[in-house]
Design a protein around this motif. Structure first.
Motif, short mmCIF file in Angstrom:
data_model
loop_
_atom_site.label_atom_id
_atom_site.label_comp_id
_atom_site.label_asym_id
_atom_site.label_seq_id
_atom_site.Cartn_x
_atom_site.Cartn_y
_atom_site.Cartn_z
N ALA A 11 3.19 14.14 2.17
CA ALA A 11 4.05 13.23 1.42
C ALA A 11 4.36 13.75 0.03
CB ALA A 11 3.38 11.86 1.32
N GLY A 12 3.83 14.96 -0.29
CA GLY A 12 4.11 15.51 -1.60
C GLY A 12 3.17 15.02 -2.68
N LEU A 13 2.01 14.49 -2.28
CA LEU A 13 1.03 14.00 -3.25
C LEU A 13 -0.08 15.03 -3.42
CD1 LEU A 13 0.63 10.30 -2.03
CD2 LEU A 13 2.21 11.20 -3.74
N LYS A 14 -0.69 15.07 -4.59
CA LYS A 14 -1.80 15.98 -4.84
C LYS A 14 -3.02 15.49 -4.06
CE LYS A 14 -0.28 17.27 -9.49
NZ LYS A 14 -0.62 17.26 -10.93
N PRO A 15 -3.80 16.43 -3.51
CA PRO A 15 -5.01 16.04 -2.77
C PRO A 15 -5.94 15.19 -3.64
CG PRO A 15 -4.52 18.35 -2.42
CD PRO A 15 -3.58 17.88 -3.50
N GLY A 16 -6.46 14.12 -3.06
CA GLY A 16 -7.38 13.24 -3.78
C GLY A 16 -6.70 12.20 -4.64
N LYS A 17 -5.37 12.33 -4.80
CA LYS A 17 -4.67 11.36 -5.63
C LYS A 17 -4.41 10.09 -4.83
CE LYS A 17 -0.40 10.72 -8.31
NZ LYS A 17 0.11 9.56 -7.57
N ARG A 18 -4.75 8.95 -5.41
CA ARG A 18 -4.52 7.67 -4.72
C ARG A 18 -3.03 7.34 -4.73
NH1 ARG A 18 -7.36 1.87 -6.26
NH2 ARG A 18 -6.25 0.62 -4.71
N PRO A 19 -2.46 7.04 -3.56
CA PRO A 19 -1.03 6.72 -3.53
C PRO A 19 -0.73 5.42 -4.26
CG PRO A 19 -2.03 6.26 -1.39
CD PRO A 19 -3.07 6.97 -2.22
N THR A 20 0.46 5.37 -4.85
CA THR A 20 0.89 4.19 -5.59
C THR A 20 2.06 3.52 -4.87
OG1 THR A 20 2.54 5.35 -6.90
CG2 THR A 20 0.26 5.36 -7.73
N ILE A 21 2.41 2.35 -5.36
CA ILE A 21 3.55 1.64 -4.78
C ILE A 21 4.84 2.44 -4.97
CG2 ILE A 21 4.07 0.30 -6.85
CD1 ILE A 21 4.69 -2.09 -5.00
N ASN A 22 4.89 3.24 -6.05
CA ASN A 22 6.06 4.09 -6.28
C ASN A 22 6.17 5.18 -5.22
OD1 ASN A 22 7.04 2.82 -8.64
ND2 ASN A 22 5.44 3.82 -9.86
N ASP A 23 5.01 5.69 -4.80
CA ASP A 23 5.00 6.70 -3.75
C ASP A 23 5.50 6.12 -2.43
OD1 ASP A 23 3.90 8.67 -5.44
OD2 ASP A 23 1.89 7.88 -5.10
N VAL A 24 5.03 4.93 -2.12
CA VAL A 24 5.46 4.27 -0.89
C VAL A 24 6.97 4.06 -0.91
CG1 VAL A 24 5.29 2.18 0.52
CG2 VAL A 24 3.25 3.11 -0.55
N ALA A 25 7.49 3.59 -2.03
CA ALA A 25 8.93 3.32 -2.15
C ALA A 25 9.74 4.61 -1.99
CB ALA A 25 9.22 2.67 -3.49
N ARG A 26 9.25 5.71 -2.63
CA ARG A 26 9.98 6.99 -2.58
C ARG A 26 10.02 7.53 -1.15
NH1 ARG A 26 7.73 11.77 -2.65
NH2 ARG A 26 5.78 10.99 -3.53
N ILE A 27 8.88 7.51 -0.47
CA ILE A 27 8.81 8.08 0.86
C ILE A 27 9.57 7.24 1.88
CG2 ILE A 27 7.20 8.65 2.74
CD1 ILE A 27 5.14 9.22 0.43
N ALA A 28 9.52 5.91 1.70
CA ALA A 28 10.23 5.02 2.63
C ALA A 28 11.72 4.93 2.33
CB ALA A 28 9.61 3.62 2.57
N GLY A 29 12.11 5.42 1.15
CA GLY A 29 13.52 5.39 0.80
C GLY A 29 14.03 4.00 0.45
N VAL A 30 13.14 3.20 -0.15
CA VAL A 30 13.52 1.84 -0.54
C VAL A 30 13.09 1.63 -1.99
CG1 VAL A 30 13.28 0.96 1.81
CG2 VAL A 30 11.32 0.86 0.26
N SER A 31 13.44 0.47 -2.53
CA SER A 31 13.04 0.16 -3.90
C SER A 31 11.60 -0.33 -3.94
CB SER A 31 13.95 -0.93 -4.48
OG SER A 31 13.73 -2.16 -3.81
N LYS A 32 11.02 -0.26 -5.13
CA LYS A 32 9.65 -0.77 -5.31
C LYS A 32 9.60 -2.27 -5.03
CE LYS A 32 7.48 -1.22 -9.41
NZ LYS A 32 6.81 -0.83 -10.68
N LYS A 33 10.68 -2.96 -5.35
CA LYS A 33 10.74 -4.40 -5.10
C LYS A 33 10.66 -4.69 -3.61
CE LYS A 33 13.46 -8.49 -6.30
NZ LYS A 33 14.66 -8.99 -7.02
N THR A 34 11.33 -3.85 -2.81
CA THR A 34 11.29 -4.04 -1.36
C THR A 34 9.88 -3.82 -0.82
OG1 THR A 34 13.60 -3.41 -1.09
CG2 THR A 34 12.19 -3.23 0.86
N VAL A 35 9.20 -2.81 -1.33
CA VAL A 35 7.81 -2.57 -0.93
C VAL A 35 6.96 -3.79 -1.27
CG1 VAL A 35 5.76 -1.13 -1.24
CG2 VAL A 35 8.03 -0.08 -1.19
#
Length: 354
Positions: A11-35
């Motif tokens: 997903a383009g994240l650094k190993p060990g880095k905890r994913p954020t809501i911004n990461d979910v929004a970017r990968i899903a191709g939606v806004s943070k509000k939608t997430v």
């Protein structure tokens, strides 16, 4: 490298880095509000989008904490009860019902009285919803009937459920109280007791229930061949004091009405007071029927015949509709009984003496 690290790397994240809501929004191709809406099980998300975002959340192992949920969704864990009903007993019963439904949900109730006749009503409600970041809103009548208020709630993306005497919205956002049926029962009861000169103390014109209950009374009397004399119709304000003033007007007539139907129990007690002050005995000299069947109806003497509206149940049912999406349920398909008023016959109305 763990499986989670592999997923994060893809997903383009650094190993060990905890994913954020911004990461979910970017990968899903939606806004943070939608997430945020998906996380909070909002009903305002298309199923296709919900599935896509949920899959990304699962792949990343994203788990928002409670505080983050509230902040990201820009919502608190508060349910607002916004009301303009002048009857304190009605409001207390409604609150109890809402609390019945919220118990164990993690949500709390905050109440907001308002005045629908206030020109600043809409901006006041907007400020309240934004300030409290409400999870959702329950609207009893008559504020539930104000389309400008509804427009603001939709603009703010704030879920709501309306309670009203007739249907005004989609089923998932509506609890209908069928006031016409209840008033019709009261009218038939008085007509069947032989009353023909029947007074009616309505609620204020700002409340749709006033017209609906009046219509139910007229229709039922017409079924029995009785016409409601419009000179015996007086507008009240759903308060004890307005019941007193209306009763003074009606009982000063010659001939006076032999029975009075009031739009709620508060006004019926006003009729009781005036009748007593005039030396009239209820029901011997005057029959009285109220509406709502609040606890006071069975605590006065004589006990008040009244149309029972299950107000506490209504509060609970409205709150259950509001919470349904959070629980993975369709609020339009909840297995809830229809709200049907029913006449509770007690001692305050009797057959007309020949």
């Amino acid at each position: 490298m763990t499986d989670d690290d592999t997923t994060a790397s893809r997903a383009g994240l650094k190993p060990g880095k905890r994913p954020t809501i911004n990461d979910v929004a970017r990968i899903a191709g939606v806004s943070k509000k939608t997430v945020s809406r998906v996380i909070n099980q909002s009903p305002f998300v298309r199923e296709e989008t919900r599935v896509k975002v949920s899959a990304v959340i699962d792949d990343l192992g994203f788990t928002p904490d409670v505080q983050a949920r509230g902040l990201a969704f820009r919502r608190s864990f508060l349910v607002g009860l916004i009301y303009d009903n002048p009857s304190p007993n009605y409001v207390v019963n409604m609150q109890q019902g809402v609390l019945d439904a919220l118990r164990g949900s993690g949500l709390e109730l905050v109440v907001h009285p308002c005045d629908r006749s206030n020109p600043a009503l809409v901006s006041e409600i907007r400020a309240f919803v934004e300030r409290q970041k409400l999870f959702g809103v329950i609207l009893p009548p008559s504020v539930s009937e104000d389309e400008a208020v509804i427009d603001v709630l939709r603009e703010l993306d704030c879920p709501y459920v309306r309670i009203a005497s007739v249907s005004l919205d989609a089923p998932e956002r509506m609890l209908v109280t069928n006031d016409h049926l209840g008033a019709a029962e009261a009218g038939r009861h008085l007509a069947d007791l032989g009353h023909r000169r029947i007074g009616f103390i309505s609620g204020p014109t700002l409340f749709r229930s006033s017209a609906v209950r009046g219509g139910g009374l007229r229709d039922a009397l017409a079924e029995r061949g009785v016409a409601l004399d419009e000179r015996l119709v007086v507008e009240g304000a759903y308060t004890f004091e307005s019941g007193v003033e209306a009763a003074k007007s009606l009982l000063a007539l010659d001939p006076r009405p032999t029975a009075i139907f009031t739009g709620n129990d508060e006004m019926a007690l006003g009729v009781f007071k005036v009748a007593r002050d005039m030396g009239l005995e209820i029901p011997r000299d005057l029959s009285v029927v109220g509406y709502d069947d609040l606890p006071m109806a069975s605590r006065v003497w004589p006990n008040l015949t009244s149309v029972r509206l299950p107000i506490r149940d209504m509060g609970r049912m409205a709150a259950e509709k509001l919470l349904a999406p959070m629980r993975g349920l369709d609020p339009a398909k909840l297995d809830q009984p229809e709200v049907r008023p029913s006449l509770v016959v007690r001692d305050s109305a009797t057959a007309l003496k020949p």
